[in-house]
Design a protein around this motif. Structure first.
Motif, mmCIF file in Angstrom:
data_model
loop_
_atom_site.group_PDB
_atom_site.id
_atom_site.type_symbol
_atom_site.label_atom_id
_atom_site.label_comp_id
_atom_site.label_asym_id
_atom_site.label_seq_id
_atom_site.Cartn_x
_atom_site.Cartn_y
_atom_site.Cartn_z
ATOM 1 N N VAL A 121 25.891 22.936 11.609
ATOM 2 C CA VAL A 121 26.803 22.172 10.815
ATOM 3 C C VAL A 121 27.860 21.692 11.875
ATOM 4 N N VAL A 122 28.210 20.340 11.780
ATOM 5 C CA VAL A 122 29.390 19.772 12.416
ATOM 6 C C VAL A 122 30.643 19.711 11.457
ATOM 7 N N VAL A 123 31.512 20.195 12.247
ATOM 8 C CA VAL A 123 32.983 20.344 11.187
ATOM 9 C C VAL A 123 33.875 19.884 12.332
ATOM 10 N N GLN A 124 35.044 19.663 11.862
ATOM 11 C CA GLN A 124 36.350 19.580 12.280
ATOM 12 C C GLN A 124 36.771 20.656 13.007
ATOM 13 N N TYR A 125 37.952 20.690 14.018
ATOM 14 C CA TYR A 125 38.373 22.015 14.641
ATOM 15 C C TYR A 125 39.730 22.032 13.401
ATOM 16 N N THR A 126 39.943 21.129 12.673
ATOM 17 C CA THR A 126 41.148 21.108 11.886
ATOM 18 C C THR A 126 40.824 21.663 10.673
ATOM 19 N N ALA A 127 39.488 21.821 10.321
ATOM 20 C CA ALA A 127 39.081 22.116 8.896
ATOM 21 C C ALA A 127 38.748 23.578 8.789
ATOM 22 N N ARG A 128 38.517 24.133 7.829
ATOM 23 C CA ARG A 128 38.217 25.487 7.353
ATOM 24 C C ARG A 128 36.802 25.467 6.745
ATOM 25 N N PHE A 129 35.631 25.852 7.762
ATOM 26 C CA PHE A 129 34.347 25.703 7.084
ATOM 27 C C PHE A 129 34.059 26.691 5.866
ATOM 28 N N SER A 130 33.465 26.300 4.907
ATOM 29 C CA SER A 130 32.965 26.945 3.606
ATOM 30 C C SER A 130 31.622 27.002 3.458
ATOM 31 N N ALA A 131 31.261 28.456 3.919
ATOM 32 C CA ALA A 131 29.683 28.837 3.923
ATOM 33 C C ALA A 131 29.258 28.709 2.494
ATOM 34 N N GLU A 132 30.165 28.784 1.275
ATOM 35 C CA GLU A 132 29.572 28.851 0.027
ATOM 36 C C GLU A 132 29.438 27.439 -0.427
ATOM 37 N N SER A 133 30.106 26.247 0.009
ATOM 38 C CA SER A 133 29.670 25.030 -0.273
ATOM 39 C C SER A 133 28.322 24.670 0.054
ATOM 40 N N VAL A 134 28.119 25.030 1.533
ATOM 41 C CA VAL A 134 26.517 24.892 1.885
ATOM 42 C C VAL A 134 25.802 25.680 1.104
ATOM 43 N N LYS A 135 26.057 26.641 0.703
ATOM 44 C CA LYS A 135 24.865 27.443 -0.137
ATOM 45 C C LYS A 135 24.824 26.931 -1.698
ATOM 46 N N ASN A 136 25.916 26.285 -2.138
ATOM 47 C CA ASN A 136 25.892 25.754 -3.286
ATOM 48 C C ASN A 136 24.915 24.150 -3.026
ATOM 49 N N PHE A 137 25.274 23.631 -1.973
ATOM 50 C CA PHE A 137 24.355 22.435 -1.801
ATOM 51 C C PHE A 137 22.834 22.541 -1.610
ATOM 52 N N LEU A 138 22.758 23.535 -0.861
ATOM 53 C CA LEU A 138 21.158 24.028 -0.604
ATOM 54 C C LEU A 138 20.475 24.541 -2.028
ATOM 55 N N TYR A 139 21.066 25.140 -2.820
ATOM 56 C CA TYR A 139 20.740 25.627 -4.099
ATOM 57 C C TYR A 139 20.496 24.441 -4.952
ATOM 58 N N THR A 140 21.274 23.383 -4.863
ATOM 59 C CA THR A 140 21.126 22.067 -5.903
ATOM 60 C C THR A 140 20.013 21.266 -5.154
ATOM 61 N N ILE A 141 20.030 20.788 -4.058
ATOM 62 C CA ILE A 141 18.655 20.369 -3.377
ATOM 63 C C ILE A 141 17.444 20.691 -3.684
ATOM 64 N N ASN A 142 17.470 22.121 -3.909
ATOM 65 C CA ASN A 142 16.135 22.697 -4.345
ATOM 66 C C ASN A 142 16.035 22.798 -5.670
ATOM 67 N N ASN A 143 16.722 22.146 -6.308
ATOM 68 C CA ASN A 143 16.710 21.976 -7.974
ATOM 69 C C ASN A 143 16.851 23.215 -8.607
ATOM 70 N N GLY A 144 17.483 24.322 -8.025
ATOM 71 C CA GLY A 144 17.554 25.614 -8.751
ATOM 72 C C GLY A 144 16.346 26.418 -8.527
ATOM 73 N N LYS A 145 15.245 26.020 -7.896
ATOM 74 C CA LYS A 145 14.037 26.339 -8.012
ATOM 75 C C LYS A 145 14.135 27.826 -6.943
ATOM 76 N N ILE A 146 14.927 27.911 -6.026
ATOM 77 C CA ILE A 146 15.131 29.059 -5.040
ATOM 78 C C ILE A 146 16.368 29.802 -5.755
ATOM 79 N N PRO A 147 16.490 30.826 -5.930
ATOM 80 C CA PRO A 147 17.669 32.041 -6.413
ATOM 81 C C PRO A 147 18.784 31.801 -5.321
ATOM 82 N N LYS A 148 20.196 31.720 -6.070
ATOM 83 C CA LYS A 148 21.201 31.397 -5.030
ATOM 84 C C LYS A 148 21.422 32.671 -3.871
ATOM 85 N N LYS A 149 20.951 33.600 -4.349
ATOM 86 C CA LYS A 149 20.984 35.023 -3.648
ATOM 87 C C LYS A 149 20.095 34.774 -2.385
ATOM 88 N N ARG A 150 19.172 33.939 -2.415
ATOM 89 C CA ARG A 150 18.441 33.602 -1.181
ATOM 90 C C ARG A 150 19.247 32.520 -0.105
#
Length: 229
Positions: A121-150
């Motif tokens: 992940v490439v992120v700014q030093y001035t920003a606060r990284f959100s792992a939860e946002s990445v988790k939600n993104f990956l869940y979405t691009i997998n069309n919900g076929k993989i449980p969020k807990k994964r």
């Protein structure tokens, strides 16, 4: 005719960089072990030449390397901005390797971009990284076929990061990694003006500046809103 000349010029530049890389490697191999400062300088030169060749081969033309002082990370973001000549402190970015600690047992590598064991992940030093946002993104691009807990993205241990990328802490970059790890670019970086940002350059004291559009064309990242102020 002009297009042909430009292609020939690009090929020539690529060959010159490769030659420089080979010369630096040869010098590094014959330099006495006791001369640590010279070996370190040559090592960085070798890294710069290698990554430059990778970038040129990948069609990137607007990039720059700069050597930072040894106390670079002890200085303020404003001082780092001035050292690199960055447009603002928001143009100072870092690459971090994440591991999905809850991936299924058969997900052990990066062969599936949408469900990879590791991400950079490439992120700014001035920003606060959100792992939860990445988790939600990956869940979405997998069309919900993989449980969020994964999906549970955590910072990879330094030894794992080094093994996968070939780069040390504070020197990690998305260019020339040992492993083809999928890249996630924070959306805020893609919106920066001017569109030229700085990140690690393969060595702790080496920094890489690159045109955002060319970086995107080169790394083919997922562009995700994954940070906050």
């Amino acid at each position: 005719m002009i297009e042909t000349d430009m292609e020939e010029l690009a090929e020539l530049e690529s060959r010159q960089i490769q030659i420089l890389h080979r010369i630096a490697q040869l010098e590094l191999s014959i330099l006495p072990l006791s001369n640590n400062s010279q070996r370190q300088e040559l090592s960085t030169s070798t890294t710069e030449a290698r990554l430059s060749a990778v970038l040129v081969h990948g069609g990137v033309s607007d990039f720059s390397f700069k050597r930072a002082p040894s106390d670079y990370y002890d200085r303020s973001l404003e001082a780092r901005r001035d050292i690199l000549g960055a447009a603002s402190i928001h143009h100072l970015c870092k690459s971090i390797v994440l591991v999905n600690t809850q991936a299924a047992s058969d997900i052990t590598d990066c062969s599936d971009r949408q469900n990879s064991k590791y991400y950079v992940v490439v992120v700014q030093y001035t920003a606060r990284f959100s792992a939860e946002s990445v988790k939600n993104f990956l869940y979405t691009i997998n069309n919900g076929k993989i449980p969020k807990k994964r999906f549970n993205l955590r910072l990879a241990p330094e030894e794992i990061s080094h093994k996968l990328t070939g780069f040390e802490h504070n020197g990690v970059t998305c260019v020339g990694m040992k492993t083809d790890i999928p890249v996630i670019l924070d959306e805020a970086i893609a919106k920066l003006h001017p569109d030229f940002f700085w990140l690690g350059g393969g060595e702790i004291d080496l920094k890489l500046g690159i045109r955002t559009s060319e970086f995107i064309n080169f790394t083919k990242p997922f562009i995700v809103n994954c940070s906050g102020s």
